[in-house]
Enzyme design. Structure first.
Site, PDB file in Angstrom:
ATOM      1  N   PRO A  13       0.775  -1.131   0.060  1.00 58.60           N
ATOM      2  CG  PRO A  13      -0.050  -1.010   2.050  1.00 58.60           C
ATOM      3  CD  PRO A  13       0.566  -2.062   1.191  1.00 58.60           C
ATOM      4  CG  ASN A  14      -0.195   4.369   1.296  1.00 63.85           C
ATOM      5  OD1 ASN A  14      -1.088   4.930   0.783  1.00 63.85           O
ATOM      6  ND2 ASN A  14      -0.347   3.648   2.780  1.00 63.85           N
ATOM      7  NE  ARG A  21       4.122   6.740   1.601  1.00 64.01           N
ATOM      8  CZ  ARG A  21       4.306   5.520   2.156  1.00 64.01           C
ATOM      9  NH1 ARG A  21       4.578   4.689   1.145  1.00 64.01           N
ATOM     10  NH2 ARG A  21       4.353   5.218   3.296  1.00 64.01           N
ATOM     11  CE1 TYR A  26       8.896   5.307   3.003  1.00 55.43           C
ATOM     12  CE2 TYR A  26       7.317   7.157   2.971  1.00 55.43           C
ATOM     13  CZ  TYR A  26       7.666   5.707   3.694  1.00 55.43           C
ATOM     14  OH  TYR A  26       7.141   5.274   4.777  1.00 55.43           O
ATOM     15  CG  ASN A  77       8.563  -2.025   0.342  1.00 54.92           C
ATOM     16  OD1 ASN A  77       8.050  -2.051   1.374  1.00 54.92           O
ATOM     17  ND2 ASN A  77       8.862  -0.586  -0.228  1.00 54.92           N
ATOM     18  CB  ALA A  80       1.735   0.329   6.347  1.00 51.20           C
ATOM     19  CG  HIS A  83       5.397  -2.242   9.992  1.00 52.03           C
ATOM     20  ND1 HIS A  83       6.728  -2.566   9.940  1.00 52.03           N
ATOM     21  CD2 HIS A  83       5.337  -0.973   9.086  1.00 52.03           C
ATOM     22  CE1 HIS A  83       7.336  -1.626   9.257  1.00 52.03           C
ATOM     23  NE2 HIS A  83       6.554  -0.771   8.684  1.00 52.03           N
ATOM     24  CG  ASP A  90      -0.752 -17.207   8.410  1.00 53.69           C
ATOM     25  OD1 ASP A  90       0.511 -17.411   9.245  1.00 53.69           O
ATOM     26  OD2 ASP A  90      -1.827 -17.171   9.019  1.00 53.69           O
ATOM     27  CD  GLU A 101      10.820  -7.390   5.417  1.00 53.63           C
ATOM     28  OE1 GLU A 101      11.695  -8.213   6.323  1.00 53.63           O
ATOM     29  OE2 GLU A 101      10.170  -6.655   6.078  1.00 53.63           O
ATOM     30  CG  HIS A 103      11.147  -2.201   4.506  1.00 55.41           C
ATOM     31  ND1 HIS A 103       9.849  -2.147   4.369  1.00 55.41           N
ATOM     32  CD2 HIS A 103      11.460  -3.260   5.104  1.00 55.41           C
ATOM     33  CE1 HIS A 103       9.415  -3.180   4.849  1.00 55.41           C
ATOM     34  NE2 HIS A 103      10.488  -3.925   5.334  1.00 55.41           N
ATOM     35  CG  LEU A 104      11.503   2.442  -1.123  1.00 59.09           C
ATOM     36  CD1 LEU A 104      10.147   3.006  -1.206  1.00 59.09           C
ATOM     37  CD2 LEU A 104      12.578   2.952  -2.327  1.00 59.09           C
ATOM     38  CB  SER A 105      12.366   4.395   4.908  1.00 57.79           C
ATOM     39  OG  SER A 105      11.541   3.720   5.658  1.00 57.79           O
ATOM     40  NE  ARG A 110      10.259   6.424   8.277  1.00 59.94           N
ATOM     41  CZ  ARG A 110       9.075   5.856   7.533  1.00 59.94           C
ATOM     42  NH1 ARG A 110       9.242   5.024   6.743  1.00 59.94           N
ATOM     43  NH2 ARG A 110       8.145   6.625   7.561  1.00 59.94           N
ATOM     44  NE  ARG A 114       7.185   4.445   9.639  1.00 57.49           N
ATOM     45  CZ  ARG A 114       5.999   4.592   9.138  1.00 57.49           C
ATOM     46  NH1 ARG A 114       5.672   3.747   8.091  1.00 57.49           N
ATOM     47  NH2 ARG A 114       5.157   5.550   9.143  1.00 57.49           N
TER      48      ARG A 114
HETATM   49  C1  DQA Z   1       8.227   1.159   3.885  1.00 61.88           C
HETATM   50  C2  DQA Z   1       8.389   1.317   5.147  1.00 61.88           C
HETATM   51  C3  DQA Z   1       7.035   1.100   5.977  1.00 61.88           C
HETATM   52  O1  DQA Z   1       7.178   1.288   7.387  1.00 61.88           O
HETATM   53  C4  DQA Z   1       5.969   1.989   5.320  1.00 61.88           C
HETATM   54  O2  DQA Z   1       4.605   1.894   5.874  1.00 61.88           O
HETATM   55  C5  DQA Z   1       5.806   2.014   3.709  1.00 61.88           C
HETATM   56  C6  DQA Z   1       6.962   1.869   3.082  1.00 61.88           C
HETATM   57  C7  DQA Z   1       9.565   1.615   3.006  1.00 61.88           C
HETATM   58  O3  DQA Z   1       9.710   1.282   1.909  1.00 61.88           O
HETATM   59  O4  DQA Z   1      10.409   2.245   3.375  1.00 61.88           O
HETATM   60  O5  DQA Z   1       4.835   2.325   3.308  1.00 61.88           O
HETATM   61  O6  DQA Z   1       7.977  -0.304   3.302  1.00 61.88           O
END
Ligand code: DQA
Length: 152
Positions: A13-14, A21, A26, A77, A80, A83, A90, A101, A103-105, A110, A114
């Site tokens: 998501p997002n 964003r 990011y 990725n 959210a 978390h 599952d 896995e 993550h950008l950040s 943070r 997270r």
């Molecule tokens: C994220 C980190 C997550 O905590 C956040 O909810 C995201 C992006 C990252 O790529 O840094 O949506 O997965």
């Protein structure tokens, strides 16, 4: 030509909002930019990738379930949902493919909520904090895990 190994690259998501964003967190690249550099990297590594994004937990779960027999590994990725989602955990466990896995950040620099990722409990490895370059690093790691023809 021999069939190349295939990797499902899932974005949660997002992540469709990348570029606008919170660019200070990011970066300024869009998800399309990231897909383009993943496609370039995949070609170099001798991998096929299927790059997808969804804002819906159930859709991500379905795509993970469908990966069995279709793909050789999953790069994810989960945004959210990393978390919060036992359902995604599952599904990743059920499908029994190598998972990496990304993550950008750097989620550990943070907010405390997270710092835990359900996905990490099943992932072979985690890359975070390197922005969009993390996807390239993660693809290189996947290529090694599954012995892709161009893996270093
Ligand atoms: C994220 C980190 C997550 O905590 C956040 O909810 C995201 C992006 C990252 O790529 O840094 O949506 O997965």
């Amino acid at each position: 030509m021999a069939i190349q190994p295939s990797v499902l690259v899932l974005n949660g998501p997002n992540l469709n909002l990348l570029g606008t964003r919170e660019p200070h967190i990011y970066g300024s690249e869009t998800l399309d930019d990231i897909e383009a550099s993943c496609q370039e990297t995949a070609a170099r590594l001798g991998l096929d990738i299927d790059f997808r994004q969804s804002n819906h937990e159930g859709e991500l779960v379905t795509w993970i379930q469908e990966a069995r027999g279709e793909h050789d590994a999953i790069l994810i990725n989960a945004g959210a949902y990393s978390h919060t989602s036992i359902a995604i955990l599952d599904a990743l466990q059920a499908v029994d493919l190598p998972v990496v896995e990304v993550h950008l950040s750097n989620i550990f620099r943070r907010e405390p909520f997270r710092h835990h990722s359900h996905v990490s409990t099943v992932a072979r490895g985690v890359i975070c904090g390197f922005g969009s370059h993390g996807y390239i690093l993660a693809l290189e790691a996947v290529a090694r895990l599954i012995d892709a023809p161009g893996a270093a």
